[in-house]
Design a protein around this motif. Structure first.
Motif, PDB file in Angstrom:
ATOM      1  N   GLN A 187     -26.972  20.588 -25.794  1.00  0.00           N
ATOM      2  CA  GLN A 187     -28.401  20.399 -25.533  1.00  0.00           C
ATOM      3  C   GLN A 187     -28.618  19.696 -24.199  1.00  0.00           C
ATOM      4  O   GLN A 187     -29.538  20.013 -23.444  1.00  0.00           O
ATOM      5  N   VAL A 188     -27.757  18.716 -23.903  1.00  0.00           N
ATOM      6  CA  VAL A 188     -27.861  17.991 -22.642  1.00  0.00           C
ATOM      7  C   VAL A 188     -27.640  18.957 -21.477  1.00  0.00           C
ATOM      8  O   VAL A 188     -28.385  18.962 -20.492  1.00  0.00           O
ATOM      9  N   ILE A 189     -26.634  19.790 -21.614  1.00  0.00           N
ATOM     10  CA  ILE A 189     -26.292  20.731 -20.545  1.00  0.00           C
ATOM     11  C   ILE A 189     -27.415  21.753 -20.359  1.00  0.00           C
ATOM     12  O   ILE A 189     -27.769  22.109 -19.234  1.00  0.00           O
ATOM     13  N   SER A 190     -28.018  22.203 -21.457  1.00  0.00           N
ATOM     14  CA  SER A 190     -29.152  23.143 -21.328  1.00  0.00           C
ATOM     15  C   SER A 190     -30.322  22.495 -20.619  1.00  0.00           C
ATOM     16  O   SER A 190     -30.978  23.125 -19.790  1.00  0.00           O
ATOM     17  N   ARG A 191     -30.615  21.236 -20.956  1.00  0.00           N
ATOM     18  CA  ARG A 191     -31.724  20.562 -20.282  1.00  0.00           C
ATOM     19  C   ARG A 191     -31.442  20.455 -18.787  1.00  0.00           C
ATOM     20  O   ARG A 191     -32.320  20.666 -17.963  1.00  0.00           O
ATOM     21  N   PHE A 192     -30.183  20.135 -18.464  1.00  0.00           N
ATOM     22  CA  PHE A 192     -29.815  20.000 -17.055  1.00  0.00           C
ATOM     23  C   PHE A 192     -29.928  21.352 -16.343  1.00  0.00           C
ATOM     24  O   PHE A 192     -30.432  21.433 -15.224  1.00  0.00           O
TER      25      PHE A 192
ATOM     26  N   ARG B  98     -31.927  23.782 -17.090  1.00  0.00           N
ATOM     27  CA  ARG B  98     -33.341  24.109 -16.896  1.00  0.00           C
ATOM     28  C   ARG B  98     -33.941  23.294 -15.750  1.00  0.00           C
ATOM     29  O   ARG B  98     -34.743  23.786 -14.972  1.00  0.00           O
ATOM     30  N   LEU B  99     -33.526  22.029 -15.685  1.00  0.00           N
ATOM     31  CA  LEU B  99     -34.073  21.137 -14.664  1.00  0.00           C
ATOM     32  C   LEU B  99     -33.645  21.568 -13.267  1.00  0.00           C
ATOM     33  O   LEU B  99     -34.393  21.416 -12.300  1.00  0.00           O
ATOM     34  N   THR B 100     -32.446  22.086 -13.135  1.00  0.00           N
ATOM     35  CA  THR B 100     -31.884  22.329 -11.809  1.00  0.00           C
ATOM     36  C   THR B 100     -31.841  23.807 -11.451  1.00  0.00           C
ATOM     37  O   THR B 100     -31.429  24.140 -10.341  1.00  0.00           O
TER      38      THR B 100
ATOM     39  N   GLU C  31     -33.963  22.104 -28.540  1.00  0.00           N
ATOM     40  CA  GLU C  31     -33.909  22.123 -27.077  1.00  0.00           C
ATOM     41  C   GLU C  31     -35.276  21.977 -26.430  1.00  0.00           C
ATOM     42  O   GLU C  31     -35.358  21.778 -25.228  1.00  0.00           O
ATOM     43  N   TYR C  32     -36.351  22.114 -27.168  1.00  0.00           N
ATOM     44  CA  TYR C  32     -37.672  21.948 -26.565  1.00  0.00           C
ATOM     45  C   TYR C  32     -38.393  20.715 -27.088  1.00  0.00           C
ATOM     46  O   TYR C  32     -39.571  20.525 -26.825  1.00  0.00           O
TER      47      TYR C  32
ATOM     48  N   PRO D  87     -30.514  14.857  -9.958  1.00  0.00           N
ATOM     49  CA  PRO D  87     -31.179  15.434 -11.143  1.00  0.00           C
ATOM     50  C   PRO D  87     -30.743  14.769 -12.444  1.00  0.00           C
ATOM     51  O   PRO D  87     -31.521  14.681 -13.400  1.00  0.00           O
ATOM     52  N   GLY D  88     -29.488  14.297 -12.480  1.00  0.00           N
ATOM     53  CA  GLY D  88     -29.027  13.594 -13.674  1.00  0.00           C
ATOM     54  C   GLY D  88     -29.839  12.333 -13.925  1.00  0.00           C
ATOM     55  O   GLY D  88     -30.242  12.040 -15.055  1.00  0.00           O
ATOM     56  N   ALA D  89     -30.097  11.588 -12.850  1.00  0.00           N
ATOM     57  CA  ALA D  89     -30.877  10.352 -12.997  1.00  0.00           C
ATOM     58  C   ALA D  89     -32.302  10.668 -13.433  1.00  0.00           C
ATOM     59  O   ALA D  89     -32.875  10.001 -14.305  1.00  0.00           O
TER      60      ALA D  89
END
Lengths: 393, 329
Positions: free
Chosen positions: A281-286, A288-290, B121-122, A61-63
């Motif tokens: 922000q990076v951690i939140s995106r991750f 959400r993705l996973t 974040e969006y 998922p990181g990639a």
């Protein structure tokens, strides 16, 4: 840093008719991603009544997120990017996959492989025009092989050890008891830590092997009070890759001393509680993705590997993949991994320079390089084997 | 999400503390407002730098701007998806505007009827009609949009993407991005030069300032680097900027290098490096331009700079992770 922009000036976001503005139709860039069908590193560790300890998960998922994050850069630069995810059962299968991917025009392949497997794959494909980006193997020996086709976004053992040792130096916790488990890798890690500690003039008061075997003859090695007794020290370092000895060591020591290494305070590329430098922000995106997985070191390494390749295609102003590869390895390359500094690859061993987090279970206590460690080129080179000491083996 | 009612209750509790009566003028109180990203409050100091109030806000208050007549201070609160409104005279949160997820930096349209806010974040730039509170546009951006600035005629909005290393140029009439300008790494904030000709962009990780010609939206000249003596380029992480009305001086916070650079607006040479606190972040000039105040994110304080002598005169502890300073001169 020189101008990068003029050729991009006419480009537009994907919501606009890009083809009408860009000079050519977007190039299709495929970035490879290669892992094993079955990788024992990702077995959930079932302990006792089905208790699952925060398991290591494959970092793909990181990639994916790294490619996604820079799609807008790709749009502006006139290429579209996809991640080509492939698996194989063994070294022969992996080598065949690399050959197929290279034949299909993939210049970069992000790899999630154990060190011994990656060693063989890199050796077998060293003459192909393909660069492998190692995201999960920390072993120093892979760096010392000096494969021309291998870069590392996973931190090296020595980078991680140096980060811990910098903290001990700054705290003035200079007397260290070193413990290691029965996995051969544990002794390697203890040796790397010891070499690092000696370089910064720490005093390793003793080095002891531990075992989980509960028979009475092994008491000197399994009883935590005996293992940690008979000598004074400021801190205990333990290398225990299986983790089940280390897990029970804090608060079970003869002397009231902190434990670092495989438990307590751990060194990594990233920690899910890092909150500076845009990390949240990076951690939140991750998340959400996973679906709420913690973003750990390997996830970060895969993310930044994908970002590195996307950045090289997007900013190098080159179209020849060999020139893009050379640019990514060069001094003008810099990638933002949300750790507060630009990062690049060391020319001597292909290792990415990077800050290292030193974390407990729920907080980043420090990030190395720590204040006070200076270097003539970049303080990031106070972590890991520096050029004057580095030898290809 | 915090509701307006919850906010008002919170404001009422804070408001219960006894305060000295204060004359109700619309502007020019001399008060200094500092948002505390981790304190969930805005600290108010008077012109002697004495603390007079700590105003509880929604979570993670960051960027702040006054409304047109400076009777209200708007505060973007990233973790509650809201822009709180503080009454400048009563020093209470009186209202809150619901935004998209994670508002970070915002700007008003020239008529103060629209708020343009980056949803960190969006990955979008959002326009909110202030009267109806309706979100009237959401424009996709690169990941982690941050800096927002609106042209004087209200027709163009510029927004940075920290991850894509770009400035997006947004045409307000069509709601579309009409140009992407690739700049340095992790572009953060903007200023317009007072002559209206240039847009300056601070790029935190590549340690440089890009200057964009607003007539053409092209980068002009080489990027600018400002490295105080004794620091390496990698120590310099520029973020906040402020410019004097005559354009003669630009103040630039240098982040980890713990200095503010005072830059000659014409020659772009450094006039002086001023030592401030740790991780110098945003910087604001008082309306009479006699002082500048810098928030220091890692030392939890603010530094006051005397603009006549360009010397730091005071450092004042304020609370956890000061983000933005606004001076009601």
């Amino acid at each position: 840093m020189a101008r990068l922009a003029p050729w991009l000036m006419g480009a537009a976001l994907s919501l606009l008719p890009v083809a009408a503005i860009a000079q050519d139709a977007p190039r299709d860039v495929r970035i490879g991603y290669l892992s094993l069908d079955y990788d024992a590193r990702y077995d959930e560790k079932l302990v006792y009544l089905g208790l699952v300890l925060d398991p290591l998960t494959p970092p793909v998922p990181g990639a994916r997120m790294g490619v996604e994050d820079l799609k807008i850069l790709a749009d502006a630069a006139g290429f579209s990017a996809t991640l080509d995810e492939q698996k194989a059962a063994d070294v022969a299968g992996l080598v065949a996959r690399v050959q197929e991917m290279a034949a299909a025009g993939e210049r970069f392949i992000i790899v999630d492989l154990p060190a011994d497997v990656l060693d063989q794959v890199a050796a077998a494909t060293r003459d192909l025009k393909v660069t492998l980006l190692n995201t999960t193997a920390h072993e120093d020996f892979l760096r010392e092989r000096c494969y021309p086709n291998l870069l590392h976004t996973a931190a090296s053992d020595r980078q991680l050890a140096d980060a811990l040792v910098q903290l001990l130096r700054v705290r003035n916790w200079t007397n260290v008891l070193v413990l290691f488990g029965q996995n051969p890798r544990d002794k390697v890690l203890a040796d790397v830590f010891t070499a690092s500690a000696q370089r910064l003039r720490l005093n390793v008061v003793d080095t002891r092997q531990v075992t989980q075997s509960t028979d009475s003859e092994s008491m000197e090695q399994n009883n935590t009070l005996l293992v940690t007794g008979g000598v004074d020290y400021d801190v205990i370092y333990i290398a225990d890759t299986q983790g089940d000895y280390a897990r029970y060591l804090p608060y079970a020591t003869q002397l009231p001393r902190p434990v670092i290494g495989s438990t307590g305070l751990e060194a990594a590329e990233w920690n899910w509680t890092w909150e500076r430098d845009g990390a949240s922000q990076v951690i939140s995106r991750f998340d959400r993705l996973t679906g709420d997985l913690h973003m750990d070191g390997p996830d970060w390494a895969a993310w930044v590997a994908a970002k590195s390749v996307m950045t090289a295609y997007g900013k190098s102003r080159k179209t020849d993949p060999d020139e893009i590869d050379a640019w990514m390895r060069g001094a003008r390359f810099g990638v933002d991994g949300s750790k507060g500094v630009l990062m690049s690859f060391r020319p001597w061993d292909g290792q990415m320079r990077m800050p290292i987090t030193l974390s407990t279970a729920d907080a980043v206590i420090e990030a190395a390089p720590l204040d006070g460690f200076e270097h003539q080129v970049t303080t990031l080179d106070t972590l890991g084997t520096d050029q004057p000491e580095f030898v290809c083996k | 999400m915090t509701t307006r009612r919850q906010l008002l209750q919170g404001a009422a509790l804070v408001g219960a503390a006894t305060l000295l009566p204060r004359p109700a003028y619309a502007a020019g109180t001399g008060n200094i407002f500092v948002s505390l990203e981790k304190g969930n409050e805005v600290v108010v100091l008077d012109r002697t730098y004495a603390q007079i109030k700590r105003i509880a806000t929604s979570k993670r208050p960051r960027d702040m701007h006054f409304n047109q007549d400076r009777t209200q201070l708007f505060v973007a609160c990233g973790d509650d998806d809201a822009i709180d409104i503080i009454d400048v005279n009563t020093l209470e949160v009186v209202d809150s505007v619901v935004t998209g997820p994670s508002p970070e930096v915002f700007a008003f349209s020239p008529d103060y009827k629209t708020i343009w806010v980056s949803n960190e974040e969006y990955s979008q730039l959002e326009a909110i009609d202030l009267e109806s509170r309706v979100s009237i546009a959401q424009i996709p951006t690169g990941a982690e949009p941050e800096g927002v600035i609106v042209s004087e005629d209200g027709k163009t909005v510029y927004v940075t993407s920290e991850v894509a290393d770009m400035v997006h140029v947004v045409d307000v009439a069509s709601g579309a991005v009409i140009k992407n300008i690739l700049v340095g790494t992790r572009p953060r904030r903007f200023i317009f030069t007072p002559d209206g000709k240039q847009l300056w962009v601070s790029c935190e990780l590549s340690s440089e300032i890009f200057i964009i010609d607003r007539a053409t939206n092209e980068i002009v000249g080489d990027s600018l680097f400002f490295v105080p003596p004794g620091f390496k380029p990698e120590d310099v992480t520029p973020v906040g900027m402020a410019v004097t009305r005559d354009g003669s001086k630009i103040l630039l916070s240098l982040g980890r290098a713990n200095h503010v650079a005072v830059i000659d607006g014409t020659t772009h040479e450094v006039i002086k490096y001023i030592l401030v606190g740790r991780r110098a972040w945003s910087v604001d000039l008082s309306p009479d331009e006699s002082v500048a105040i810098v928030s220091n994110g890692l030392s939890d304080d603010i530094t006051v700079i005397d603009m006549a002598s360009l010397e730091p005169t005071q450092t004042i502890p304020v609370g956890r992770v000061p983000h933005t300073v606004m001076i009601d001169g």
